[in-house]
Design a protein around this motif. Structure first.
Motif, PDB file in Angstrom:
ATOM      1  N   SER A  47       0.855  -1.182   0.000  1.00 34.79           N
ATOM      2  CA  SER A  47       0.000   0.000   0.000  1.00 34.79           C
ATOM      3  C   SER A  47       0.888   1.228   0.000  1.00 34.79           C
ATOM      4  O   SER A  47       2.095   1.148   0.160  1.00 34.79           O
ATOM      5  N   SER A  68       2.098   3.329   1.948  1.00 38.11           N
ATOM      6  CA  SER A  68       2.330   3.587   3.361  1.00 38.11           C
ATOM      7  C   SER A  68       3.772   3.966   3.651  1.00 38.11           C
ATOM      8  O   SER A  68       4.176   3.977   4.803  1.00 38.11           O
ATOM      9  N   ALA A  92       7.370   6.376   3.548  1.00 42.02           N
ATOM     10  CA  ALA A  92       7.660   7.709   4.073  1.00 42.02           C
ATOM     11  C   ALA A  92       7.271   8.794   3.076  1.00 42.02           C
ATOM     12  O   ALA A  92       6.742   9.844   3.457  1.00 42.02           O
ATOM     13  N   SER A  94       4.941   8.653   0.820  1.00 40.45           N
ATOM     14  CA  SER A  94       3.481   8.736   0.694  1.00 40.45           C
ATOM     15  C   SER A  94       2.852   9.470   1.869  1.00 40.45           C
ATOM     16  O   SER A  94       1.803  10.093   1.714  1.00 40.45           O
ATOM     17  N   ARG A  95       3.478   9.397   3.029  1.00 44.47           N
ATOM     18  CA  ARG A  95       2.899  10.033   4.206  1.00 44.47           C
ATOM     19  C   ARG A  95       3.133  11.542   4.259  1.00 44.47           C
ATOM     20  O   ARG A  95       2.576  12.220   5.120  1.00 44.47           O
ATOM     21  N   LEU A  96       3.935  12.069   3.357  1.00 46.51           N
ATOM     22  CA  LEU A  96       4.153  13.505   3.322  1.00 46.51           C
ATOM     23  C   LEU A  96       2.862  14.239   2.968  1.00 46.51           C
ATOM     24  O   LEU A  96       2.009  13.710   2.248  1.00 46.51           O
ATOM     25  N   ALA A  97       2.730  15.459   3.458  1.00 46.26           N
ATOM     26  CA  ALA A  97       1.598  16.301   3.077  1.00 46.26           C
ATOM     27  C   ALA A  97       1.695  16.633   1.587  1.00 46.26           C
ATOM     28  O   ALA A  97       2.795  16.659   1.019  1.00 46.26           O
ATOM     29  N   LYS A 111       5.198  17.595  -1.124  1.00 41.05           N
ATOM     30  CA  LYS A 111       5.454  16.701  -2.253  1.00 41.05           C
ATOM     31  C   LYS A 111       5.380  17.443  -3.580  1.00 41.05           C
ATOM     32  O   LYS A 111       6.219  17.230  -4.469  1.00 41.05           O
ATOM     33  N   GLY A 170       7.808   5.141  -1.314  1.00 35.76           N
ATOM     34  CA  GLY A 170       6.391   5.455  -1.302  1.00 35.76           C
ATOM     35  C   GLY A 170       5.487   4.251  -1.412  1.00 35.76           C
ATOM     36  O   GLY A 170       4.272   4.399  -1.560  1.00 35.76           O
ATOM     37  N   VAL A 181       0.746   8.497  -5.410  1.00 34.36           N
ATOM     38  CA  VAL A 181       0.724   8.532  -3.944  1.00 34.36           C
ATOM     39  C   VAL A 181      -0.047   9.729  -3.400  1.00 34.36           C
ATOM     40  O   VAL A 181      -0.111   9.908  -2.180  1.00 34.36           O
ATOM     41  N   THR A 182      -0.636  10.545  -4.276  1.00 31.49           N
ATOM     42  CA  THR A 182      -1.369  11.727  -3.830  1.00 31.49           C
ATOM     43  C   THR A 182      -2.697  11.796  -4.571  1.00 31.49           C
ATOM     44  O   THR A 182      -2.738  11.621  -5.791  1.00 31.49           O
ATOM     45  N   GLU A 192       8.523  17.747   7.913  1.00 32.02           N
ATOM     46  CA  GLU A 192       8.370  17.393   6.502  1.00 32.02           C
ATOM     47  C   GLU A 192       9.077  18.397   5.595  1.00 32.02           C
ATOM     48  O   GLU A 192       9.745  18.029   4.624  1.00 32.02           O
TER      49      GLU A 192
END
Length: 254
Positions: free
Chosen positions: A16, A18, A20, A22-25, A29, A65, A133-134, A235
């Protein structure tokens, strides 16, 4: 999640989005991708070493990602035929020798041709990674923060929505055509014109239905779009450090 995102996240054991990256705002990104694209296109036509290194970066970030680098590369390579047609003339007209290593020289056309391919893989791969990823709403909120005109952001949102509708209608038409001709594995060329006209009419009808549904939910094109999350200080520090590394590599490998 779109079909494109599902395909990228499903390949080669990527469970998925999940990681690092992908978790950025969305805003950090988007700024990272914009900075990377500017640095990528700023390379000269003979800077084969730097372009090669930058071409690998999106596929290294893909692992961070939770995205399959193989599937990402396969998607990015779809842009190569257009680049090959645009840069093939360099192979015949640019004969100036260029040193690429210790005692090794190649014609300038070959070097510039490889640089063009590497830039394409780098830029296309990074943009596709961002899309994987967004969400489109996250990208739209980041563009609002960057003061992009609202009408342009709205056009991007509607384009993404209507392209999916057109692709769905095209798939339905192809399936219907093949079901009516069990002996055919592909749509015959003689039917392309009819199917394209039918696809246009069905896409317009479907788009009008979607737009009416949006109006029923009080959609109005003149309303300002909501801004996205700005991200945390950590971030931004990470993105800034990564951009500084890219800038250093750009000027050291020019």
């Amino acid at each position: 999640m779109t079909l494109f995102q599902q395909e990228l996240l499903a390949g080669w054991g990527a469970p998925s989005a999940s990681g690092a990256f992908s978790r950025l705002a969305p805003l950090p990104k988007v700024c990272l991708v914009l900075g990377f694209l500017i640095l990528t296109v700023s390379f000269g036509r003979r800077a084969w070493c730097g372009c090669t290194l930058f071409a690998v970066v999106p596929y290294l970030l893909a692992r961070a990602g939770g995205v399959s680098p193989v599937v990402l590369l396969r998607r990015a390579s779809l842009a190569l035929p257009f680049v090959l047609c645009a840069g093939a003339a360099n192979l015949f007209f640019d004969r100036e020798p260029v040193a690429v290593g210790a005692g090794l020289t190649l014609p300038g056309g070959v070097v510039s041709f490889w640089v063009l391919i590497a830039k394409t893989l780098a830029a296309t791969g990074m943009v596709l990674l961002l899309a994987a990823v967004t969400s489109i709403s996250g990208i739209s909120g980041a563009l609002v923060r960057l003061r992009v005109p609202c009408i342009l952001i709205l056009q991007i949102q509607l384009l993404c929505r209507y392209l999916l509708l057109t692709a769905e209608e095209a798939r339905n038409l192809c399936n219907a055509c093949l079901l009516r001709n069990p002996g055919c594995r592909i749509v015959p060329v003689r039917d392309w014109g009819t199917l394209c006209g039918r696809l246009f009419l069905r896409s317009v009808e479907r788009a009008n239905a979607v737009y009416r549904a949006m109006q029923c939910r009080l959609f109005h094109a003149g309303e300002p779009l909501p801004p996205g999350d700005t991200g945390t200080a950590g971030e931004w520090c990470g993105v800034g450090a990564l951009l500084l590394v890219f800038v250093f590599l750009r000027w050291s490998l020019a």
